[in-house]
Design a protein around this motif. Structure first.
Motif, short mmCIF file in Angstrom:
data_model
loop_
_atom_site.label_atom_id
_atom_site.label_comp_id
_atom_site.label_asym_id
_atom_site.label_seq_id
_atom_site.Cartn_x
_atom_site.Cartn_y
_atom_site.Cartn_z
N LYS A 1 0.84 -1.19 0.00
CA LYS A 1 0.00 0.00 0.00
C LYS A 1 0.88 1.25 0.00
O LYS A 1 2.01 1.22 0.48
CB LYS A 1 -0.94 0.01 1.20
CG LYS A 1 -0.26 0.12 2.56
CD LYS A 1 -1.30 0.17 3.68
CE LYS A 1 -0.64 0.29 5.05
NZ LYS A 1 -1.64 0.34 6.15
N LYS A 2 0.35 2.32 -0.54
CA LYS A 2 1.04 3.60 -0.59
C LYS A 2 0.34 4.57 0.35
O LYS A 2 -0.90 4.66 0.36
CB LYS A 2 1.05 4.17 -2.01
CG LYS A 2 1.93 3.41 -2.99
CD LYS A 2 1.91 4.08 -4.37
CE LYS A 2 2.75 3.34 -5.38
NZ LYS A 2 4.20 3.44 -5.10
N VAL A 3 1.14 5.28 1.14
CA VAL A 3 0.58 6.28 2.05
C VAL A 3 1.48 7.51 2.04
O VAL A 3 2.68 7.43 1.75
CB VAL A 3 0.47 5.73 3.49
CG1 VAL A 3 -0.51 4.58 3.56
CG2 VAL A 3 1.82 5.31 4.02
N LYS A 4 0.90 8.65 2.33
CA LYS A 4 1.67 9.89 2.47
C LYS A 4 2.21 9.97 3.90
O LYS A 4 1.47 9.70 4.86
CB LYS A 4 0.79 11.11 2.18
CG LYS A 4 0.25 11.16 0.75
CD LYS A 4 1.37 11.34 -0.27
CE LYS A 4 0.81 11.48 -1.68
NZ LYS A 4 1.89 11.66 -2.68
N VAL A 5 3.47 10.35 4.06
CA VAL A 5 4.07 10.38 5.39
C VAL A 5 4.92 11.64 5.55
O VAL A 5 5.35 12.26 4.57
CB VAL A 5 4.94 9.13 5.64
CG1 VAL A 5 4.11 7.86 5.59
CG2 VAL A 5 6.10 9.06 4.65
N THR A 6 5.15 12.00 6.82
CA THR A 6 6.05 13.09 7.19
C THR A 6 6.89 12.61 8.37
O THR A 6 6.77 11.46 8.83
CB THR A 6 5.28 14.35 7.59
OG1 THR A 6 4.62 14.11 8.85
CG2 THR A 6 4.25 14.74 6.53
N HIS A 7 7.70 13.52 8.90
CA HIS A 7 8.56 13.15 10.03
C HIS A 7 7.75 12.88 11.30
O HIS A 7 8.28 12.33 12.27
CB HIS A 7 9.59 14.25 10.29
CG HIS A 7 9.06 15.43 11.03
ND1 HIS A 7 8.26 16.39 10.44
CD2 HIS A 7 9.20 15.80 12.33
CE1 HIS A 7 7.94 17.29 11.34
NE2 HIS A 7 8.50 16.97 12.49
N LYS A 8 6.48 13.22 11.30
CA LYS A 8 5.63 12.96 12.46
C LYS A 8 4.88 11.64 12.38
O LYS A 8 4.25 11.22 13.36
CB LYS A 8 4.61 14.10 12.61
CG LYS A 8 5.21 15.46 12.91
CD LYS A 8 4.12 16.51 13.08
CE LYS A 8 4.70 17.88 13.39
NZ LYS A 8 3.62 18.89 13.55
N THR A 9 4.96 10.98 11.24
CA THR A 9 4.16 9.77 11.02
C THR A 9 4.60 8.63 11.93
O THR A 9 5.79 8.36 12.09
CB THR A 9 4.26 9.32 9.55
OG1 THR A 9 3.78 10.37 8.70
CG2 THR A 9 3.44 8.05 9.31
N LYS A 10 3.61 7.97 12.52
CA LYS A 10 3.85 6.76 13.30
C LYS A 10 3.22 5.58 12.55
O LYS A 10 2.11 5.68 12.04
CB LYS A 10 3.24 6.88 14.69
CG LYS A 10 3.82 8.00 15.53
CD LYS A 10 3.15 8.08 16.90
CE LYS A 10 3.75 9.21 17.74
NZ LYS A 10 3.08 9.32 19.08
N LEU A 11 3.96 4.47 12.49
CA LEU A 11 3.47 3.29 11.80
C LEU A 11 3.45 2.10 12.75
O LEU A 11 4.36 1.92 13.56
CB LEU A 11 4.36 2.95 10.60
CG LEU A 11 4.43 3.97 9.46
CD1 LEU A 11 5.43 3.51 8.40
CD2 LEU A 11 3.05 4.17 8.83
#
Length: 705
Positions: free
Chosen positions: A676-686
């Motif tokens: 899957k593709k998702v948009k992320v930034t430095h704040k993203t938690k996975l």
């Protein structure tokens, strides 16, 4: 930019007294204490954050045919201290720059009665301790033979260890996890079959040895800069929990022949309360000399495919004919021999691999079994096995060279020595020149089987000098080396960066020989990879080997996502996509990660790590703002929770996540994955599921719009 500070001092990290010498790490967390016992025996001990991690341990060497060994009777006749803080740039690596920061104490010892001089040099880093023996030019110690090295590592408890049997010939074992006191009882079961092997003790283990203490400290014992010396194993006194060095003997039983001035390799101890610190340490590299190759422009990372896995699985063969019970080079007639129909290294087939490499952006193609002699190459104590320049009749060297060149692909040479080091040295110049003439700039060398000269083993001083000779000779021809079955690396790739890979451990091939433990790849980075990158040959997509060879019922103990993650977790500037093209063509959406993943890096972050359990790594591709993340998991399914705070603030990225499906199982459903593709930034938690023997891989590409 390089900053170098070298100061002779008696106040930075060192306190000197007549009885003991104290050395502190730059951050103050480590303290090393050097002491002479009443009989003049040198000892050291080490503490971390005020807690003892190495109890008082003896140093010295037993000598052959000498009434007085270098064990006791010493007095301190000089001490020198220094600190170094520099930054250097590796030719290739996990990071763009490496900081080398340590405090040093060099203790000169003079032995009463013999007046022989031995120096012990200690370097204390923020990660741990390195020390070695040095023998300056002197009248009373010139040529000498080592019977054994007495370097002790006295443990503070019955630690949990991740170990393989001590062996003079192989490291190709699955790792065991046990208490130190349990090693002897588990040893026989830990020894599995190999083409060449020789154990020495039921409590003997190999370095790099990874341990964990009962109170949660992680400890690693290894060596650095193994040059003109025999490989060190460790033998455990399991009554007192003391490891002592055990060097590999030569054919005569001696452990080393030295001539002063000379030095031993560094003995290394790393300790941390965070397992990730062990993985991130560059201490082993820093204990090696800077590059001796002035112009390194010809050295480059390589991603490759190859004619290899189909032979490992038994689908195809290395040999060309079944006509002869034995062959003799220069005598056996291959031109009129009957082809066996299974020989993989034929021109048409190799061109298929070249086409696949070109289509998917790979740098090179390895071909094994191209040269005459494979019909009886192993197990016969045969000196003249290969000449490394004569192809089989169905392998057109020049035609393949031209075809690969037209496709923008480099061919990778294969030199199997069958352990005959004299034969390889006999042919080495001609073989390397042959490579240059035909467009090969990298070689995979092999040392399968018992070593020649007879009586030598894979890790003796004499054979280690052969490996080093091969690396240095290759540099003369601008050739990169990937040595298999050679001695495990000790950071020598800093000094000779054309050494871009080694095997020296149980690699992917064993997945076709019955399989490896599902958590094997969660241990290797803590052990084998401490000394340098491994050519692990990942990327297997078809886990049931009998689908390629009905007579081989082995199973690859891994999920596809675990195989993808290995390109990140198993660092190497040399990475193979090891499976067959037809298997990749069935899973091109997953194969996209292997196409995209880099092999050279500007930065590396170890996000979570526990030996034998899991490793999660993020790496920034060289010269880009793109990151790749890999997670490999051990024997228990878990949720991996990570934060992408290593990404640049204020920037947006697209992450493509390759993860185990909910019903994935490395035994019964290894090819179940989701993308899957998702948009992320430095704040993203996975939060991602990682099954037993599984994992995940993520490509994170900066949005340019």
């Amino acid at each position: 930019m390089k900053h170098l500070t070298l100061m002779m001092c008696f106040f930075l990290g060192v306190i000197l007294s007549s009885k003991a010498q104290l050395l502190h790490s730059p951050d103050g967390n480590f303290t090393m204490k050097f002491t002479l016992l009443q009989d003049g025996t040198p000892t050291y001990e080490l503490s971390y954050n005020g807690k003892e991690v190495i109890k008082p341990s003896k140093l010295g060497l037993y000598l052959v045919d000498d009434e007085k060994s270098l064990l006791d009777g010493f007095s301190i006749t000089d001490t020198k201290t220094a600190t170094l803080d520099e930054t250097w740039t590796p030719v290739w690596g996990e990071v763009a720059e490496i900081r080398n920061h340590y405090n040093e104490l060099a203790v000169t010892l003079t032995q009463k009665g013999t007046e022989r001089i031995m120096m012990v040099r200690f370097r204390l880093f923020d990660e741990g301790l390195g020390f070695r023996y040095e023998f300056p030019q002197q009248k009373n110690l010139v040529y000498f033979t080592i019977k054994e090295e007495r370097t002790q590592f006295a443990m503070t408890g019955d630690h949990t260890a991740f170990w393989i049997p001590g062996d003079y010939d192989t490291q190709e074992y699955d790792y065991n996890e046990s208490k130190l006191s349990e090693i002897s009882g588990l040893f026989d079961a830990a020894v599995t079959a190999n083409a060449s092997q020789k154990q020495f003790s039921k409590t003997g283990v190999q370095t790099a040895l990874m341990m964990k203490t009962a109170d949660g400290l992680y400890m690693n014992l290894h060596e650095a800069a193994l040059i003109n010396y025999s490989c060190m194993h460790l033998n455990l006194d399991d009554k007192n929990m003391v490891f002592e060095s055990w060097l590999t003997p030569d054919a005569q039983g001696n452990k080393g022949h030295l001539q002063a001035p000379c030095v031993s390799p560094w003995r290394t101890i790393m300790v941390s309360n965070n397992a990730a610190d062990i993985l991130a340490s560059k201490m082993t590299l820093n204990l090696n000399e800077p590059s001796k190759i002035e112009d390194t422009s010809w050295i480059h990372p390589v991603k490759y495919v190859g004619v290899w896995w189909e032979m490992i699985t038994g689908k195809s063969s290395w040999s060309y004919t079944n006509d002869y019970p034995s062959v003799q080079l220069g005598v056996t007639d291959f031109e009129h021999a009957t082809p066996n129909g299974t020989h993989a290294a034929n021109t048409a087939h190799v061109k298929e691999y070249i086409d696949f490499a070109a289509e998917h952006g790979f740098d090179g193609v390895l071909v094994e079994g191209w040269n005459v002699g494979w019909e009886d190459w192993i197990g016969h104590s045969k000196d003249y096995v290969f000449d490394f320049v004569t192809p089989y009749p169905d392998f057109d060297v020049e035609g393949i060279h031209q075809y690969a060149q037209s496709k923008g692909v480099k061919m990778i040479m294969h030199h199997e020595t069958s352990g005959s080091t004299r034969n390889y040295e006999r042919h080495m110049d001609a073989a390397y020149q042959f490579m240059v003439d035909n467009g090969y700039d990298a070689v995979k060398s092999g040392y399968v089987g018992d070593m020649l000269p007879r009586g030598e083993t894979h890790y003796s001083q004499w054979i280690n000098n052969h490996y080093q000779y091969a690396i240095e000779k290759a540099a003369d021809y601008h050739i990169m080396v990937n040595a298999h079955e050679a001695v495990r690396p000790t950071g020598v790739c800093r000094t000779w960066p054309n050494l871009i890979g080694n095997e020296a451990a149980r690699g992917t091939e064993y997945q076709a020989f019955g399989g490896s433990k599902a958590n094997h790849v969660t241990i290797l980075p803590f052990t084998r990879l401490i000394g340098g990158p491994m050519d692990y040959t990942p990327g297997i997509f078809e886990m049931d080997i009998d689908k390629m060879n009905p007579n081989n019922h082995s199973h690859v103990n891994s999920t596809i996502c675990n195989q993808l993650a290995l390109y990140v977790t198993m660092y190497s500037p040399l990475q193979m996509a090891a499976d067959l093209p037809e298997n990749y063509n069935r899973f091109l959406d997953a194969f996209k990660f292997i196409e995209d993943v880099a092999v050279d890096w500007d930065d590396t972050k170890y996000l979570e790590a526990e030996p034998g359990r899991y490793i999660t790594v993020a790496r920034k591709a060289k010269g880009t703002n793109n990151w790749f993340v890999g997670n490999v998991n051990g024997k228990q399914t878990r949720e991996s929770n990570i934060v992408l705070n290593f990404l640049d603030k204020g920037k947006k990225y697209t992450a493509t996540i390759y993860a185990d499906a909910k019903d994935a199982n490395y035994k019964t459903n290894p090819q179940a994955y989701t993308i899957k593709k998702v948009k992320v930034t430095h704040k993203t938690k996975l939060s991602l599921n990682s099954v037993e023997g599984g994992g995940y891989a993520i490509s994170i590409i900066e949005d340019k719009s």
